[in-house]
Design a protein around this motif. Structure first.
Motif, PDB file in Angstrom:
ATOM      1  N   UNK A   1      13.678   2.116   4.720  1.00 17.96           N
ATOM      2  CA  UNK A   1      12.318   1.664   5.012  1.00 17.96           C
ATOM      3  C   UNK A   1      11.524   1.650   3.716  1.00 17.96           C
ATOM      4  N   UNK A   2      10.434   0.876   3.660  1.00 26.13           N
ATOM      5  CA  UNK A   2       9.570   0.937   2.479  1.00 26.13           C
ATOM      6  C   UNK A   2       9.064   2.359   2.205  1.00 26.13           C
ATOM      7  N   UNK A   3       8.836   3.130   3.269  1.00 22.25           N
ATOM      8  CA  UNK A   3       8.424   4.525   3.099  1.00 22.25           C
ATOM      9  C   UNK A   3       9.509   5.324   2.393  1.00 22.25           C
ATOM     10  N   UNK A   4      10.756   5.190   2.854  1.00 24.07           N
ATOM     11  CA  UNK A   4      11.857   5.914   2.236  1.00 24.07           C
ATOM     12  C   UNK A   4      12.062   5.528   0.781  1.00 24.07           C
ATOM     13  N   UNK A   5      11.935   4.229   0.490  1.00 24.49           N
ATOM     14  CA  UNK A   5      12.081   3.743  -0.884  1.00 24.49           C
ATOM     15  C   UNK A   5      10.977   4.315  -1.776  1.00 24.49           C
ATOM     16  N   UNK A   6       9.735   4.301  -1.273  1.00 21.63           N
ATOM     17  CA  UNK A   6       8.610   4.829  -2.047  1.00 21.63           C
ATOM     18  C   UNK A   6       8.770   6.328  -2.301  1.00 21.63           C
ATOM     19  N   UNK A   7       9.216   7.058  -1.287  1.00 19.81           N
ATOM     20  CA  UNK A   7       9.435   8.492  -1.449  1.00 19.81           C
ATOM     21  C   UNK A   7      10.542   8.781  -2.455  1.00 19.81           C
ATOM     22  N   UNK A   8      11.545   7.908  -2.494  1.00 17.68           N
ATOM     23  CA  UNK A   8      12.635   8.109  -3.442  1.00 17.68           C
ATOM     24  C   UNK A   8      12.146   7.932  -4.877  1.00 17.68           C
ATOM     25  N   UNK A   9      11.254   6.969  -5.097  1.00 18.18           N
ATOM     26  CA  UNK A   9      10.650   6.840  -6.429  1.00 18.18           C
ATOM     27  C   UNK A   9       9.899   8.122  -6.783  1.00 18.18           C
ATOM     28  N   UNK A  10       9.093   8.622  -5.839  1.00 20.47           N
ATOM     29  CA  UNK A  10       8.354   9.847  -6.094  1.00 20.47           C
ATOM     30  C   UNK A  10       9.268  11.011  -6.413  1.00 20.47           C
ATOM     31  N   UNK A  11      10.378  11.087  -5.690  1.00 19.11           N
ATOM     32  CA  UNK A  11      11.357  12.161  -5.906  1.00 19.11           C
ATOM     33  C   UNK A  11      11.937  12.095  -7.316  1.00 19.11           C
ATOM     34  N   UNK A  12      12.341  10.889  -7.721  1.00 17.49           N
ATOM     35  CA  UNK A  12      12.985  10.748  -9.023  1.00 17.49           C
ATOM     36  C   UNK A  12      11.994  10.888 -10.184  1.00 17.49           C
ATOM     37  N   UNK A  13      10.764  10.417 -10.014  1.00 12.20           N
ATOM     38  CA  UNK A  13       9.797  10.574 -11.101  1.00 12.20           C
ATOM     39  C   UNK A  13       9.418  12.043 -11.248  1.00 12.20           C
ATOM     40  N   UNK A  14       9.413  12.789 -10.143  1.00 13.53           N
ATOM     41  CA  UNK A  14       9.150  14.225 -10.214  1.00 13.53           C
ATOM     42  C   UNK A  14      10.268  14.927 -10.988  1.00 13.53           C
TER      43      UNK A  14
ATOM     44  N   UNK B   1       0.832  -1.198   0.000  1.00 15.72           N
ATOM     45  CA  UNK B   1       0.000   0.000   0.000  1.00 15.72           C
ATOM     46  C   UNK B   1       0.872   1.256   0.000  1.00 15.72           C
ATOM     47  N   UNK B   2       1.970   1.216   0.750  1.00 14.09           N
ATOM     48  CA  UNK B   2       2.881   2.350   0.781  1.00 14.09           C
ATOM     49  C   UNK B   2       3.425   2.639  -0.614  1.00 14.09           C
ATOM     50  N   UNK B   3       3.784   1.585  -1.354  1.00  9.45           N
ATOM     51  CA  UNK B   3       4.292   1.776  -2.715  1.00  9.45           C
ATOM     52  C   UNK B   3       3.213   2.333  -3.636  1.00  9.45           C
ATOM     53  N   UNK B   4       2.005   1.809  -3.509  1.00  7.05           N
ATOM     54  CA  UNK B   4       0.915   2.263  -4.382  1.00  7.05           C
ATOM     55  C   UNK B   4       0.599   3.745  -4.176  1.00  7.05           C
ATOM     56  N   UNK B   5       0.575   4.176  -2.917  1.00  9.97           N
ATOM     57  CA  UNK B   5       0.173   5.548  -2.608  1.00  9.97           C
ATOM     58  C   UNK B   5       1.346   6.515  -2.674  1.00  9.97           C
ATOM     59  N   UNK B   6       2.413   6.190  -1.950  1.00 10.70           N
ATOM     60  CA  UNK B   6       3.517   7.128  -1.763  1.00 10.70           C
ATOM     61  C   UNK B   6       4.432   7.200  -2.973  1.00 10.70           C
ATOM     62  N   UNK B   7       4.529   6.123  -3.727  1.00 12.77           N
ATOM     63  CA  UNK B   7       5.377   6.123  -4.926  1.00 12.77           C
ATOM     64  C   UNK B   7       4.547   6.376  -6.187  1.00 12.77           C
ATOM     65  N   UNK B   8       3.687   5.406  -6.528  1.00 14.97           N
ATOM     66  CA  UNK B   8       2.911   5.532  -7.774  1.00 14.97           C
ATOM     67  C   UNK B   8       1.931   6.700  -7.735  1.00 14.97           C
ATOM     68  N   UNK B   9       1.508   7.082  -6.540  1.00 14.78           N
ATOM     69  CA  UNK B   9       0.606   8.222  -6.417  1.00 14.78           C
ATOM     70  C   UNK B   9       1.209   9.498  -6.963  1.00 14.78           C
ATOM     71  N   UNK B  10       2.519   9.668  -6.797  1.00 16.94           N
ATOM     72  CA  UNK B  10       3.206  10.855  -7.336  1.00 16.94           C
ATOM     73  C   UNK B  10       3.112  10.857  -8.855  1.00 16.94           C
ATOM     74  N   UNK B  11       3.366   9.702  -9.459  1.00 22.68           N
ATOM     75  CA  UNK B  11       3.242   9.578 -10.911  1.00 22.68           C
ATOM     76  C   UNK B  11       1.836   9.940 -11.361  1.00 22.68           C
ATOM     77  N   UNK B  12       0.836   9.482 -10.633  1.00 22.34           N
ATOM     78  CA  UNK B  12      -0.555   9.771 -11.007  1.00 22.34           C
ATOM     79  C   UNK B  12      -0.856  11.266 -10.948  1.00 22.34           C
ATOM     80  N   UNK B  13      -0.322  11.951  -9.943  1.00 22.14           N
ATOM     81  CA  UNK B  13      -0.522  13.400  -9.835  1.00 22.14           C
ATOM     82  C   UNK B  13       0.139  14.114 -11.006  1.00 22.14           C
ATOM     83  N   UNK B  14       1.366  13.756 -11.311  1.00 19.72           N
ATOM     84  CA  UNK B  14       2.093  14.396 -12.410  1.00 19.72           C
ATOM     85  C   UNK B  14       1.398  14.153 -13.743  1.00 19.72           C
ATOM     86  N   UNK B  15       0.923  12.926 -13.930  1.00 23.00           N
ATOM     87  CA  UNK B  15       0.222  12.611 -15.176  1.00 23.00           C
ATOM     88  C   UNK B  15      -1.087  13.382 -15.283  1.00 23.00           C
TER      89      UNK B  15
END
Length: 333
Positions: A154-167, A96-110
């Motif tokens: 942490x999974x949170x940190x990993x998910x945030x890093x995806x969000x950071x890089x996709x941004x 769930x953390x990956x879906x929201x915190x990582x992929x959610x950033x991609x969804x906002x940008x898109x």
């Protein structure tokens, strides 16, 4: 008279969302907030506290709802603050953390891009110091800056890093104005009680009022760079007023341990020795702990003119005073 700016805040019901809504409203913005679900338990309180915010139902894992939110708000600025934001929780719910915190950033940008707003809507992405993870500490004593190495723990940190890089990728690939705020720990009276700082001040207030005997915590030695959330949302806003999109660390440049936080919090209620009131519970220990997180805010200070206003003792004092007042009101109902 020029039309007021319009801003959309995802995560408006959270700590930073509340502070940011206040700030933007004071600056004359028309503020919209994304809220998840028809029966969101925070909706009533959010409406009561921020009557000037227009709420739009949506979810970071539902791209269609984000497109609608961007279109309805017609925002000049989008602040993506929504996330599964608790480190401990992310170990228990990594998917769930990956879906929201990582992929959610991609969804906002898109949502911003496919609605044709890539060239006129500025986006703020909430990155985090947890991306550094306390390892590969390449600037001992000076703190992590925008060029430091990432090693999330942490999974949170990993998910945030995806969000950071996709941004950053959308900034570079589509020319979008996307700025990332790499914020170190920022706390305050709106912090959830599941976070250690608010858990401590909430418990201290209840101990003072005779409502509970002690507080259960995990490790007390980790050190964090703790600031006040109300100061940090000013930095977010300044990032989107800057001439160019970029990444900025917001921090205080000093660290304090959980034990130091405990000492100051209990001192606020006249208790010098907190040890009889604190019980270590193994359930609160994490599979991987970050020893120390220290930030270097020099770039934000020099380029944005941002400064933190509330120091560490002031932060603890503010939070304890708030929780004493809140618990007192509840007790007197």
């Amino acid at each position: 008279m020029a039309a007021s700016k319009r801003a959309l805040i995802t995560g408006v019901t959270g700590q930073d969302g509340g502070h940011l809504a206040e700030l933007l409203h004071a600056k004359g913005y028309e503020v919209f907030g994304l809220i998840r679900g028809q029966n969101n338990p925070r909706k009533e309180a959010t409406v009561a506290e921020f009557p000037y915010v227009t709420l739009i139902e949506g979810d970071l894992i539902d791209p269609t709802s984000l497109v609608r939110a961007v279109e309805v708000s017609d925002a000049d600025e989008v602040y993506n603050l929504a996330a599964i934001s608790h480190v401990g929780y992310s170990f228990k719910n990594p998917t769930l953390t990956a879906d929201v915190t990582a992929k959610g950033v991609l969804n906002v940008l898109e949502a911003v891009r496919i609605t044709g707003r890539a060239e006129r809507t500025k986006v703020y992405q909430a990155s985090t110091s947890e991306m550094f993870g306390g390892l590969d500490y390449n600037r001992p004593g000076a703190g992590y800056n925008e060029n430091s190495l990432f090693h999330p723990r942490s999974p949170y940190g990993v998910a945030k890093l995806y969000g950071h890089w996709i941004a950053k990728n959308y900034r570079e690939s589509y020319g979008m104005f996307v700025s990332c705020g790499i914020l170190f720990n920022h706390e305050g009276e709106r912090r959830g009680v599941e976070f250690v700082t608010r858990k401590i001040t909430h418990a201290v207030a209840r101990i003072k009022l005779g409502l509970q005997p002690n507080i259960e915590l995990g490790d007390l030695w980790p050190k964090r760079d703790w600031g006040y959330a109300g100061d940090y949302v000013e930095g977010m806003w300044r990032m989107l007023q800057h001439s160019t999109p970029d990444d900025f660390v917001l921090a205080t440049g000093e660290t304090h341990s959980i034990e130091e936080f405990l000492t100051l919090a209990f001192a606020e209620i006249g208790i010098d020795d907190w040890r009889p009131y604190v019980v270590q519970n193994p359930a609160f220990l994490r599979p991987a702990e970050v020893d120390i997180l220290l930030g270097d805010p020099s770039k934000a200070e020099n380029e944005l003119g941002w400064r933190r206003e509330v120091d560490f003792p002031g932060l603890v004092k503010l939070m304890v005073a708030h929780d004493l007042a809140e618990q007192g009101r509840l007790q007197n109902r």
